[in-house]
Design a protein around this motif. Structure first.
Motif, short mmCIF file in Angstrom:
data_model
loop_
_atom_site.label_atom_id
_atom_site.label_comp_id
_atom_site.label_asym_id
_atom_site.label_seq_id
_atom_site.Cartn_x
_atom_site.Cartn_y
_atom_site.Cartn_z
N GLN A 177 85.02 -83.40 -10.50
CA GLN A 177 85.70 -84.70 -10.63
C GLN A 177 85.85 -85.33 -9.25
OE1 GLN A 177 86.56 -86.58 -13.05
NE2 GLN A 177 86.88 -85.40 -14.90
N PRO A 178 84.75 -85.71 -8.59
CA PRO A 178 84.86 -86.25 -7.22
C PRO A 178 85.73 -87.50 -7.12
CG PRO A 178 82.65 -86.60 -8.12
CD PRO A 178 83.35 -85.67 -9.06
N MET A 179 85.64 -88.38 -8.11
CA MET A 179 86.48 -89.58 -8.08
C MET A 179 87.95 -89.21 -8.21
SD MET A 179 86.89 -92.87 -8.00
CE MET A 179 87.87 -94.21 -8.64
N LEU A 180 88.26 -88.36 -9.17
CA LEU A 180 89.64 -87.94 -9.39
C LEU A 180 90.17 -87.15 -8.19
CD1 LEU A 180 91.72 -88.26 -11.66
CD2 LEU A 180 90.98 -86.06 -12.57
N GLY A 181 89.28 -86.62 -7.39
CA GLY A 181 89.69 -85.88 -6.21
C GLY A 181 90.16 -86.75 -5.07
N THR A 182 89.99 -88.07 -5.19
CA THR A 182 90.41 -88.96 -4.11
C THR A 182 91.58 -89.86 -4.50
OG1 THR A 182 88.79 -90.64 -4.78
CG2 THR A 182 88.08 -89.03 -3.14
N PHE A 225 93.09 -90.05 2.25
CA PHE A 225 93.71 -89.31 3.34
C PHE A 225 94.86 -88.42 2.86
CE2 PHE A 225 91.76 -93.03 5.20
CZ PHE A 225 91.14 -92.52 6.34
N VAL A 226 95.23 -88.56 1.59
CA VAL A 226 96.38 -87.82 1.06
C VAL A 226 95.99 -86.87 -0.06
CG1 VAL A 226 98.61 -88.05 -0.11
CG2 VAL A 226 98.00 -89.63 1.74
N THR A 227 95.20 -87.36 -1.03
CA THR A 227 94.93 -86.57 -2.23
C THR A 227 94.29 -85.23 -1.91
OG1 THR A 227 94.66 -88.61 -3.49
CG2 THR A 227 93.85 -86.59 -4.50
N TYR A 228 93.31 -85.21 -1.01
CA TYR A 228 92.63 -83.94 -0.71
C TYR A 228 93.59 -82.94 -0.09
CZ TYR A 228 92.39 -84.38 4.39
OH TYR A 228 92.71 -84.44 5.72
N LEU A 231 96.81 -82.66 -0.72
CA LEU A 231 97.65 -82.13 -1.79
C LEU A 231 96.87 -81.13 -2.65
CD1 LEU A 231 99.45 -85.41 -2.87
CD2 LEU A 231 100.34 -83.61 -1.38
N LEU A 232 95.63 -81.44 -2.97
CA LEU A 232 94.84 -80.57 -3.83
C LEU A 232 94.50 -79.25 -3.15
CD1 LEU A 232 92.41 -83.12 -5.53
CD2 LEU A 232 94.47 -82.09 -6.49
N PHE A 233 94.14 -79.31 -1.87
CA PHE A 233 93.73 -78.08 -1.18
C PHE A 233 94.91 -77.20 -0.80
CE2 PHE A 233 89.56 -79.96 -0.89
CZ PHE A 233 88.72 -78.84 -0.94
N GLU A 234 96.12 -77.67 -1.03
CA GLU A 234 97.29 -76.81 -0.88
C GLU A 234 97.54 -75.96 -2.12
OE1 GLU A 234 100.53 -79.38 0.00
OE2 GLU A 234 100.01 -79.62 2.12
N GLN A 235 96.80 -76.24 -3.21
CA GLN A 235 97.03 -75.54 -4.47
C GLN A 235 96.03 -74.41 -4.66
OE1 GLN A 235 99.80 -76.89 -5.58
NE2 GLN A 235 99.48 -78.55 -4.08
N GLN A 236 96.51 -73.27 -5.14
CA GLN A 236 95.62 -72.16 -5.46
C GLN A 236 94.87 -72.40 -6.76
OE1 GLN A 236 97.91 -68.53 -5.41
NE2 GLN A 236 97.94 -68.45 -3.16
N LYS A 237 95.51 -73.09 -7.69
CA LYS A 237 94.87 -73.41 -8.96
C LYS A 237 95.42 -74.73 -9.47
CE LYS A 237 98.15 -70.53 -11.55
NZ LYS A 237 98.31 -69.38 -12.48
N ILE A 238 94.55 -75.45 -10.21
CA ILE A 238 94.92 -76.75 -10.73
C ILE A 238 94.51 -76.81 -12.20
CG2 ILE A 238 94.66 -79.25 -10.49
CD1 ILE A 238 93.57 -78.58 -7.61
N PRO A 239 95.44 -76.75 -13.13
CA PRO A 239 95.08 -76.89 -14.54
C PRO A 239 94.70 -78.34 -14.83
CG PRO A 239 97.46 -76.68 -14.31
CD PRO A 239 96.89 -76.49 -12.94
#
Length: 204
Positions: free
Chosen positions: A151-156, A183-186, A188-196
């Motif tokens: 989900q590259p779009m949802l990743g930003t 500059f923010v979304t990535y 937040l996401l890379f701080e997570q071990q898993k994302i349901p």
């Protein structure tokens, strides 16, 4: 106080604002507060926001001089941090709308998986119906790299996700920059071990 804070930046969306807000008020999970940030909109958006607030005590309206999308999101975050006991936070763009079960579904994911961020799929359309059935709301669990691959779009973008409010204790959106959400979304996401994730389209 509400469990979840929903932040909607508002600027020049008079044509779409009712659809957006009505989709939020129609959620199956009603335990939320809605923060409408009127970012100096020159049309009737500010008055529309105020009218909704008069009709529903869950709605708060912030009126400010135009500062751009990041400034509007940050104003909503700052209000929540100062005034709310909510545990969760989500963003919805004011020309978008959401499936009636979006909030309930993502909240259940965060709680059942013990995570700080969950997400759902989206539909690229200016008009249409989010006709996902309950039987289709089957989660998958991704790490951040898989999230960006699938989900590259949802990743930003900031929308389509439910965050723990604590994710924003020390982070805000950069004001005055193009593609500010990247500059923010990535981070937040890379701080997570898993994302349901619910891959089905619950956001449009």
């Amino acid at each position: 106080m509400a469990t979840t804070s929903i932040i909607v930046p508002v600027y020049r969306v008079e044509e779409y604002l009712h659809r957006c807000v009505d989709s939020i008020l129609g959620q199956t999970c009603s335990d939320f507060e809605l923060i409408l940030v009127d970012d100096g909109s020159p049309d009737n958006c500010g008055a529309i926001c105020d009218e909704y607030a008069r009709q529903d005590s869950r709605i708060r309206v912030i009126h400010q001089e135009n500062g751009g999308l990041s400034a509007a999101r940050n104003a909503g975050i700052d209000w929540v941090m100062r005034h709310s006991d909510s545990q969760w936070l989500t963003f919805i763009d004011s020309d978008d709308w959401i499936h009636p079960q979006l909030l309930e579904t993502l909240l259940n994911l965060n709680i059942s998986y013990g995570v700080n961020v969950s997400a759902c799929g989206y539909l690229e359309t200016s008009d249409g119906t989010l006709s996902v059935s309950s039987e289709q709301l089957v989660p998958e669990v991704w790490d951040a790299r898989e999230f960006y691959f699938r989900q590259p779009m949802l990743g930003t973008v900031p929308w389509g996700k439910l965050y723990a409010k604590s994710c924003f204790e020390s982070i805000r959106y950069p004001v005055g920059m193009y593609f500010d959400d990247e500059f923010v979304t990535y981070r937040l996401l890379f701080e997570q071990q898993k994302i349901p994730v619910i891959p089905e389209q619950m956001y449009a």
